[in-house]
Design a protein around this motif. Sequence first.
Motif: not given
Length: 555
Positions: A141-148, A150-152, A155-158, A185-187
């Motif tokens: 959940a915390l990882l998905d929140n990070y990805i959400y 930092v989009q654009g 810093k997003q993950l490849k 609802n996220g990426i």
Amino acid sequence: MKSDIEIARETPLKKVKDVAESIGIPRDEVHNYGPFMAKIPLQLIDSEQVNKSNLILVTAITPTKAGVGKTTTSIGLSLGLNKIGKKAIVALREPSLGPVFGMKGGAAGGGRAQVLPMENINLHFTGDFHAVTTAHNTISALLDNYIYRVQGSGKQLKEVLWKRVLDVNDRSLRHIVTGLNGSANGIPQESGFDITAASELMAILCLAENESDLRRRIENILLGYTMDGNPFTVKDLGVAGAITVLMKDAIHPNLVQTTENTAAFVHGGPFANIAHGCNSVLATKMAMTYGDYVVTEAGFGADLGAEKFFNIKCRKSGIRAKLTVIVVTSQGLKMHGGIPETRIKEPDREGLISGLQNLEKHLDNLAMFGQTVVVAFNKYDFDREEEIDLVRQYCNRKGVRFAVNEAFYKGGEGAVELAEMVVDAIENEPSHELKFTYDDEDTIDKKIEKIAVNIYGARDVVFGEKAMKILKKIEGTDLEKMPVCIAKTQFSFSADPKAYGVAKNFRFKINDIIINQGAEFIVALAGEMVRMPGLPADPQAKRIDIVNGQIEGLS
């Protein structure tokens, strides 16, 4: 004979504080989970006492659907050792709810050789599995929140490697897509579920030396890669403290008792076919602190659990087994000898003799580890003396000790012969210095090849495109020094579950590589192995019920 659950209910249980006191644990150090289960603080482990204890590993021939009874034998041996006046403790893994409600219906031993209270142990126990599940999915959940968030930003993950877990057999969750139905609802991204027993956090729990080591390992968990190709870890996410908090109680070993009221530590539960298959280092060392003899097991056959016990658990913890017991049954030997499952309870001399090839391969493998071995014949009511004698004579010719185990029916009294044989071997011919299958300095592909060729008997190893891609990422990094954990079918030396007996001249294919940087081993997925099991056509859940306040269907 009465059912497992009937025997369990008829057994008068001691209060867990009394069980603890009987082996020397102070009563005020016992953290009760009800009257019969407790957590014991890991701070009580005494390294000096650990070094004095006699550790015994129980493993088995390649399992079949007929079962072998390794846990029952492990518990029975500890009962037999206590029966002959030794101070013995058993240290086991915790059952997973997935197999309990799927194939097994329970994993706490059987008959008069069980750990109790079996209903609690087989179900939610002290909450360790739930803690691992929650901690793992909190990272998700915390990882998905990070990805959400930092989009654009650049810093997003490849690439994201971290999945979710659940302690349920559910094939529908192996591959999923998250983040659907709008940006709120996220990426949207592909993901999936493994079973909790395959979680890297479960492996970390079972290999951590203390709370600070637990946190260090959690920090090192590899979650994915950044846009510029750098590894992204839990430490980078900044949440290692929170995850450690969720596991702060789970790290302490669980104390319960056997059907003869002797102490048993049951802690951690990685599967041996998809993980490293051993109970926690902490529980083993706790048992060795208070027991002169400690019996522990490693999952499935010796090619899986025992190999990983030696090459991973012993390598990382420094503990060593004085002796290995390998469990055989007439049913298992006959199935490996080509006899159909419908006929394995019937006399079949030739089938039994043919099946001894499977035992021989395991004995040869254990000898390569430097192990002194005792063969334990787990006796069933349909077994015939002439067939038992065939196995005994074979062991005599091989120069290997042999004993019949009847603990299922007779408890400790039925394991006296085995216990006396084990003590004699430890006193007069203990295992030699442990020899690992591979060196730390070997490359990961070389480590996998050494296991596949030397332990399984493969002709060679083939790496799929996905596996090769990960191997290239590992090449030249510190990850290369880690041990390997091969995930493969438990029913064969090969990756083909139908190749009973001793598979020969086969190619061993690795389809994927998983980097468990926190657990500090590399997982190699072989054949069609998956890390989220499915349910059988007739799940055990159909027979589990509660009637008049009593649970039925567990065994």
